[in-house]
Design an enzyme around this catalytic site. Structure first.
Site, PDB file in Angstrom:
ATOM      1  N   LYS A  22       0.840  -1.214   0.000  1.00  0.00           N
ATOM      2  CA  LYS A  22       0.000   0.000   0.000  1.00  0.00           C
ATOM      3  C   LYS A  22       0.870   1.258   0.000  1.00  0.00           C
ATOM      4  O   LYS A  22       0.614   2.206  -0.747  1.00  0.00           O
ATOM      5  CB  LYS A  22      -0.897   0.016   1.233  1.00  0.00           C
ATOM      6  N   ASN A  23       1.914   1.268   0.829  1.00  0.00           N
ATOM      7  CA  ASN A  23       2.684   2.512   0.995  1.00  0.00           C
ATOM      8  C   ASN A  23       3.664   2.767  -0.136  1.00  0.00           C
ATOM      9  O   ASN A  23       4.222   3.853  -0.231  1.00  0.00           O
ATOM     10  CB  ASN A  23       3.370   2.523   2.358  1.00  0.00           C
ATOM     11  N   CYS A 117      -3.604  12.452  12.972  1.00  0.00           N
ATOM     12  CA  CYS A 117      -4.512  11.294  12.961  1.00  0.00           C
ATOM     13  C   CYS A 117      -4.339  10.577  14.299  1.00  0.00           C
ATOM     14  O   CYS A 117      -3.656  11.046  15.198  1.00  0.00           O
ATOM     15  CB  CYS A 117      -4.199  10.383  11.785  1.00  0.00           C
ATOM     16  N   ARG A 122       1.763  14.231  13.182  1.00  0.00           N
ATOM     17  CA  ARG A 122       2.230  14.001  11.796  1.00  0.00           C
ATOM     18  C   ARG A 122       2.449  15.313  11.034  1.00  0.00           C
ATOM     19  O   ARG A 122       1.773  15.614  10.050  1.00  0.00           O
ATOM     20  CB  ARG A 122       1.253  13.071  11.092  1.00  0.00           C
ATOM     21  N   ASP A 305       4.786   0.194  11.845  1.00  0.00           N
ATOM     22  CA  ASP A 305       3.489  -0.324  11.369  1.00  0.00           C
ATOM     23  C   ASP A 305       3.260  -1.776  11.781  1.00  0.00           C
ATOM     24  O   ASP A 305       2.192  -2.320  11.531  1.00  0.00           O
ATOM     25  CB  ASP A 305       3.389  -0.214   9.848  1.00  0.00           C
ATOM     26  N   ARG A 397      -8.760   0.198   4.832  1.00  0.00           N
ATOM     27  CA  ARG A 397      -7.900   1.169   4.137  1.00  0.00           C
ATOM     28  C   ARG A 397      -6.641   0.496   3.619  1.00  0.00           C
ATOM     29  O   ARG A 397      -6.047   0.930   2.644  1.00  0.00           O
ATOM     30  CB  ARG A 397      -7.497   2.291   5.096  1.00  0.00           C
TER      31      ARG A 397
END
Ligand code: EPZ
Length: 430
Positions: A22-23, A117, A122, A305, A397
């Site tokens: 995803k990233n 978030c 961030r 993560d 997500r």
């Protein structure tokens, strides 16, 4: 509201195919608009974050053609607008990658200021520092970041902190600046390398990605390309931790074992057995594991993560572990939810002291963010009894068909919309 209902107790056993990262995908999709030719991107994870970013790319006039769930073609020759509005940024922060891409290509871009978030404030000061160093005038007005330059000229930029986002964003802008740019103290994650390789496949001249010094020679134009995204090291690590937490035996396939080294080495310390092949890693942990200590660090350190997922496994070990979160200031929020399942975790500042228990007990919990949500699902699969996980939109997500993949491994989990469907699941499972 959709939720997961889970009955714990089954060890997860079998093989699972890991999707695209995803990233990496978010940086690559944004970079694709820098060409005026068609770019074909394969192995794209079909998750909410990529769906929203593709909507944002389409909203500014680029052509977006979905070939299948995991393949998309993008053509940036007909972009009409250089403004990415608040709606997209609120949905996913990484829409801000379009700032670097559009500034690099058009020397102008406007993107809504991303908020903080669940895991931290961030800031994006390093992104803006990089754009300004390249000669852009960057202002923040009415919640919008406006960046524009007559010319972008290569510069020698030193990041004050190691930042994935700023490394990718400034690398994109520098790709079409005049002359040489050097990025010092750059992030080294596999997804940085993937974005750099993708840009080079379009004709960019980027060297050193994956080290802390990236050298870029600007080019005038980027051409079309075909590119396949690397496997997702965090999705793979999530399933590897699920194997340990449920005392199972899982083989994650279509992975790059080198990208998983920090995770593999920690699971070995915990007593799991690991077998590696060219594109797969098998994790067997059929007995209770040992405690160990974790400190999250930029790659190649242990990924932030993966912090919630490994803490879930450590919570079932025969002793006490220490988990230190050094990247984000608020990434232990889920520990309060985990306490509802009987965990014994004490958080002091950015350190969690995890004392192993024999087993979690099923409870109703709420996902506070993407990775913690996935971790709470793992806890539910390891727990005695039923668990419901709310706010699973966070999980959707970043994980494609998460419940389907877990079910294929013997996990008793279903996505339900209401109590009636939850009752039906309980009757079916018994
Ligand atoms: C990326 O976020 C990932 N998101 C995150 O993954 C991941 O946790 C993070 O990198 C670290 O690996 C995407 O790639 C879309 P950073 P990013 O800039 O780029 C500070 C997930 O679960 N910082 O590397 O926002 C920042 O506060 C998500 O997939 C500044 O101070 O992370 C943090 O403490 C969650 N100024 C540290 O650097 C800046 O300008 C690392 O942040 C930028 C960052």
């Amino acid at each position: 509201m959709e939720q997961y209902i889970i009955k714990g107790g089954n060890p997860l056993v079998g093989e699972v195919n890991i999707g695209g990262a995803k990233n990496a995908a978010l940086g690559i999709l944004a970079a694709a608009v820098m060409s005026n030719e068609t770019v074909k991107i394969e192995n794209m994870p079909n998750v909410n974050d990529t769906k929203v970013l593709l909507q944002a790319i389409s909203s500014i006039g680029a052509q977006v053609q979905r070939i299948d769930d995991n393949t998309v073609e993008i053509n940036g020759s007909n972009i009409q607008s250089l403004c990415i509005d608040d709606g997209f940024i609120r949905k996913i922060r990484a829409s801000y990658y379009l700032l670097g891409a559009l500034l690099g290509k058009y020397k102008k871009a406007r993107v809504a200021l991303p908020g903080g978030c669940a895991i931290g404030s961030r800031p994006i000061d390093q992104h803006l520092k990089g754009f300004r160093a390249l000669g852009a005038k960057v202002t923040i007005e009415n919640g919008m970041i406006k960046a524009e330059a007559d010319r972008l000229v290569g510069a020698h930029i030193y990041f004050d902190v190691v930042t994935v986002g700023a490394t990718i964003n400034v690398m994109m802008a520098a790709t079409m600046a005049e002359g040489r740019t050097i990025l010092e103290n750059a992030a080294k994650e596999p997804h940085i390398v993937d974005v750099a390789n993708f840009l080079n496949s379009m004709g960019a001249d980027i060297r050193g990605a994956g080290t802390d010094v990236i050298r870029i020679r600007g080019v005038h134009r980027l051409k079309g390309a075909e590119y396949a995204i690397i496997p997702d090291q965090i999705e793979a690590g999530t399933f590897m931790c699920a194997a340990v937490a449920t005392k199972g035996d899982i083989t994650v396939k279509n992975v790059i074992p080198k990208h998983l080294e920090s995770i593999t080495s920690k699971l070995l310390e915990m007593g799991a057995q690991i077998e590696e092949s060219d594109d797969a890693v098998r994790v067997v942990a059929t007995r209770r594991c040992h405690p160990t200590n974790i400190k999250t660090l930029p790659y190649p350190g242990f990924p932030t993560d993966m912090q919630p997922q490994i803490l879930i496994a450590l919570g079932l070990c025969d002793g006490t572990s220490i988990v230190t979160e050094s990247i984000f200031e608020n990434r232990f929020k889920y520990v309060d939810e985990l306490a509802r399942m009987g965990s014994n975790v004490k958080v002091e500042g950015n350190t969690a002291f995890v004392t192993g228990i024999s087993e979690y007990r099923g409870a109703n919990v709420t996902a506070p963010d993407l990775r913690a949500g996935a971790a709470l699902v793992i806890a539910g699969l390891a727990a005695e009894g039923y668990t419901t996980v709310d706010d699973i939109h966070f999980i959707q997500r970043g994980y494609e068909n998460f419940e389907g993949k877990l079910r294929s491994l013997g996990g008793m989990i279903e996505k339900v919309n209401n109590d009636k469907e939850a009752q039906k699941f309980k009757l079916k499972i018994g």
